[in-house]
Design an enzyme around this catalytic site. Structure first.
Site, PDB file in Angstrom:
ATOM      1  N   THR A  80     -25.140 -12.828 -53.303  1.00 43.94           N
ATOM      2  CA  THR A  80     -24.287 -13.928 -53.759  1.00 43.94           C
ATOM      3  C   THR A  80     -24.857 -15.299 -53.419  1.00 43.94           C
ATOM      4  O   THR A  80     -24.935 -16.186 -54.274  1.00 43.94           O
ATOM      5  CB  THR A  80     -22.880 -13.777 -53.154  1.00 43.94           C
ATOM      6  OG1 THR A  80     -22.285 -12.588 -53.673  1.00 43.94           O
ATOM      7  CG2 THR A  80     -21.996 -14.963 -53.487  1.00 43.94           C
ATOM      8  N   ASN A 101     -26.812 -13.670 -47.778  1.00 43.83           N
ATOM      9  CA  ASN A 101     -25.522 -14.243 -47.410  1.00 43.83           C
ATOM     10  C   ASN A 101     -25.470 -14.625 -45.939  1.00 43.83           C
ATOM     11  O   ASN A 101     -24.754 -15.547 -45.552  1.00 43.83           O
ATOM     12  CB  ASN A 101     -24.390 -13.267 -47.712  1.00 43.83           C
ATOM     13  CG  ASN A 101     -24.251 -12.976 -49.184  1.00 43.83           C
ATOM     14  OD1 ASN A 101     -24.558 -13.825 -50.031  1.00 43.83           O
ATOM     15  ND2 ASN A 101     -23.795 -11.785 -49.523  1.00 43.83           N
ATOM     16  N   LYS A 167     -14.979 -18.124 -52.397  1.00 50.98           N
ATOM     17  CA  LYS A 167     -15.982 -17.957 -51.347  1.00 50.98           C
ATOM     18  C   LYS A 167     -16.605 -19.304 -50.982  1.00 50.98           C
ATOM     19  O   LYS A 167     -16.973 -20.081 -51.863  1.00 50.98           O
ATOM     20  CB  LYS A 167     -17.098 -17.026 -51.819  1.00 50.98           C
ATOM     21  CG  LYS A 167     -16.669 -15.615 -52.174  1.00 50.98           C
ATOM     22  CD  LYS A 167     -17.875 -14.798 -52.608  1.00 50.98           C
ATOM     23  CE  LYS A 167     -17.501 -13.377 -52.989  1.00 50.98           C
ATOM     24  NZ  LYS A 167     -18.681 -12.568 -53.372  1.00 50.98           N
ATOM     25  N   ASP A 168     -16.793 -19.524 -49.678  1.00 51.50           N
ATOM     26  CA  ASP A 168     -17.392 -20.783 -49.246  1.00 51.50           C
ATOM     27  C   ASP A 168     -18.807 -20.958 -49.773  1.00 51.50           C
ATOM     28  O   ASP A 168     -19.162 -22.013 -50.311  1.00 51.50           O
ATOM     29  CB  ASP A 168     -17.353 -20.917 -47.718  1.00 51.50           C
ATOM     30  CG  ASP A 168     -17.958 -19.734 -46.961  1.00 51.50           C
ATOM     31  OD1 ASP A 168     -18.498 -18.809 -47.601  1.00 51.50           O
ATOM     32  OD2 ASP A 168     -17.883 -19.739 -45.709  1.00 51.50           O
ATOM     33  N   ARG A 169     -19.645 -19.923 -49.662  1.00 51.77           N
ATOM     34  CA  ARG A 169     -21.040 -20.060 -50.087  1.00 51.77           C
ATOM     35  C   ARG A 169     -21.160 -20.330 -51.578  1.00 51.77           C
ATOM     36  O   ARG A 169     -22.060 -21.055 -52.015  1.00 51.77           O
ATOM     37  CB  ARG A 169     -21.836 -18.819 -49.698  1.00 51.77           C
ATOM     38  CG  ARG A 169     -21.280 -17.497 -50.194  1.00 51.77           C
ATOM     39  CD  ARG A 169     -22.035 -16.326 -49.560  1.00 51.77           C
ATOM     40  NE  ARG A 169     -21.536 -15.014 -49.970  1.00 51.77           N
ATOM     41  CZ  ARG A 169     -20.564 -14.356 -49.356  1.00 51.77           C
ATOM     42  NH1 ARG A 169     -19.960 -14.909 -48.316  1.00 51.77           N
ATOM     43  NH2 ARG A 169     -20.185 -13.158 -49.776  1.00 51.77           N
TER      44      ARG A 169
END
Length: 549
Positions: A80, A101, A167-169
């Site tokens: 991701t 990740n 999601k933060d990323r």
């Protein structure tokens, strides 16, 4: 009147065939949207296109946009964080630095891994009372600029750029460094949060959204128990609707698409990944989720048409995925493919046992560390250095032993045929990748594009095709095989010639193409190509005719 009607029709046809010269400095277009569907494999849109009944959902791309059937990532580490970084920067890991990740970083901690966006210099903003407080987040590890960064730089900060995801990323790495904000959710409550990298307090409109009861209503809709919004709601169309409604909230409050320069928003829909890991790409539930996504996207783009100056005629959209996915092992093996499962953690434990026998008899050591990402095997360099071994020697030893230990300790599913038993096909060391000492072939190129100085000592293993860590019913992604690298690539907007294209393209082409159209610098490490085959001819605006007396 009839002649006038024909003239109007001809003008409309001409407008459809050409694109007026665009540049972000004059808000042409008003808004750029980068849409990422997490774990969206490249065959989904054509496979299920008969399901899509809306005008402005996926058909916005399939019928009104430029649709590529053969878009593949050109690297091996299909996770991701690297995928979103690649879309944002137009570069691969050897350009943007994000290899996974999460990874071990002994310069920051010897006790735990760090995620790709964790940053101890900042704090979480907006976490609900009682939430577990983690480090703040930032794009500190992203070693290249993004398309959003270049838009902000070119307009001297006038353009507004935001990143949004569950999601933060995904929110951070697609949008970039110079953005005005990135928002993601607290996984338990579903409330949107951010980091002090951008702001010390949530904007009033975000706090109001969090207090609106929308998260609680979505949980109730799907029969959730309120224990984990991310898992309970995130895997459903309600999760997609919730995220897109928040995106509308940001666009409206920040007046994106209403400024004198081009604005941009990146939206990564996490739901396809959350559900996909549990059921696999061929499960009817994943198909139903995509059908739900079609409906929610139709609502969102219809909403944009009334909330951006000039409507969708002034909006450009690119849609892709951050990685593909392998089919679930159980069903694939039944069809005769050499599919199987193995235990990643168990393989590391077995390697530690064998290395102890070889290097430290009677004194068990953790030569390899748990907590990395498939298909990386992190070495604890402290243990190796006590044995006076260099990085190259340590990694070479692990690389040589890994295939044998895999064969000895990982039998796969009960009743597996010999041809499908788990195997390690090749192992490549970080020292190899750093020096470029890789095969002079396509695999070597994929591996070179996956290199990052992050992560300490480690090796990268190439497992057999359709062989996955975990259970037989779920699935994952991590390999250089085509099923993990194949994603959609679609464009919509006034600059693009609608149609289906069979060129071999890549997600890095998004940033290159938009940068060219917007007349700005490509991101600092970009390697993508401008997709000229989908671009309409440009025409300078006609000069006004002189008035006659």
């Amino acid at each position: 009147m009839r002649l006038l009607g024909k003239a109007v029709a001809a003008a409309a046809m001409a407008a459809a065939c050409v694109s007026a010269v665009a540049d972000e400095y004059h808000a042409k277009p008003k808004l750029v949207v980068i849409l990422v569907l997490d774990q969206m494999r490249g065959d989904y849109l054509d496979r299920y296109r008969d399901d899509f009944k809306t005008a402005n959902g996926f058909n916005l791309f399939l019928k009104k946009g430029a649709h590529f059937t053969d878009c593949y990532y050109d690297y091996a580490n299909t996770h991701t964080a690297p995928g979103h970084s690649t879309i944002g920067t137009g570069a691969y890991t050897d350009g943007h630095g994000i290899q996974a990740n999460q990874w071990w970083d002994f310069s920051r901690s010897t006790e735990h891994v760090y995620s790709s966006v964790d940053d101890d210099d900042y704090k979480v903003v907006g976490a609900p009372v009682g939430a577990t407080i983690t480090p703040g987040q930032s794009p500190r590890n992203l070693m290249a600029s993004t398309l959003g960064d270049e838009i902000v730089l070119a307009t001297h900060g006038e353009a507004k750029v935001f990143g949004i995801s569950l999601k933060d990323r995904a929110a951070i790495l697609t949008s970039g460094h110079a953005t005005q904000g990135a928002f993601w959710i607290d996984q338990k409550s579903g409330h949107f949060i951010t980091s002090t990298y951008w702001m010390n307090d949530l904007p009033a409109y975000v706090a109001k959204f969090n207090a609106s009861g929308k998260a609680e209503a979505a949980a109730k809709e799907v029969g959730g128990k309120g224990q984990n919004f991310y898992n309970e709601v995130g895997a459903t169309p309600a999760g997609i609707r919730y995220e897109l409604e928040f995106a509308e909230n940001v666009i409206d409050a920040e007046q994106l698409g209403k400024h004198a320069v081009t604005d941009m928003v990146t939206i990564s829909l996490s739901s396809t990944d959350i559900l996909g890991h549990a059921v696999g790409p061929n499960d009817p539930k994943q198909r139903a989720l995509l059908d739900g996504a079609d409906i929610e996207l139709d609502k969102f783009f219809t909403w944009l048409n009334t909330h951006v100056d000039g409507g969708m005629a002034n909006v450009w959209v690119a849609m892709s995925g951050d990685h593909g996915v392998a089919p679930a092992v159980g069903e694939t093996q039944k069809l005769g493919m050499p599919a199987n499962t193995f235990s990643y953690a168990g393989l590391i434990d077995a390697m530690n046992e064998e290395l102890t026998k070889k290097l430290s008899p009677g004194n068990p050591q953790k030569f390899l560390l748990q907590g990395g990402e498939y298909a990386y095997f992190p070495l604890d360099q402290r243990v190796w250095e006590k044995l006076h071994m260099s990085e190259a020697d340590a990694e070479n030893m692990v690389a040589a032993m890994l295939p044998e230990v895999m064969a000895k300790t990982q039998p796969g599913l009960p009743g597996s045929k010999p041809a499908s038993r788990p195997l390690v096909r090749r192992v490549f060391t970080k020292a190899q990748m750093a020096s470029g000492n890789l095969p002079n072939n396509d695999l070597g190129r994929l591996l070179q594009h996956s290199y990052s100085p992050n992560g300490g000592w480690q090796v990268f293993a190439l497992f057999g095709e359709y062989q996955l860590p975990g259970a037989a019913t779920g699935t994952t992604h991590y390999a250089p095989y085509s099923y993990d690298r194949h994603v959609p690539l679609d464009f919509y907007g006034s600059a693009f010639i609608p149609g289906t294209y069979h060129d071999r393209v890549a997600p890095v082409d998004i940033a290159a193409t938009f940068a060219s159209l917007l007349r700005i610098n490509q991101p600092s490490a970009a390697v993508g190509h401008v997709l000229t085959q989908i671009l309409k001819p440009e025409v300078e605006p006609a000069a006004a005719a002189p008035r006659t007396k």
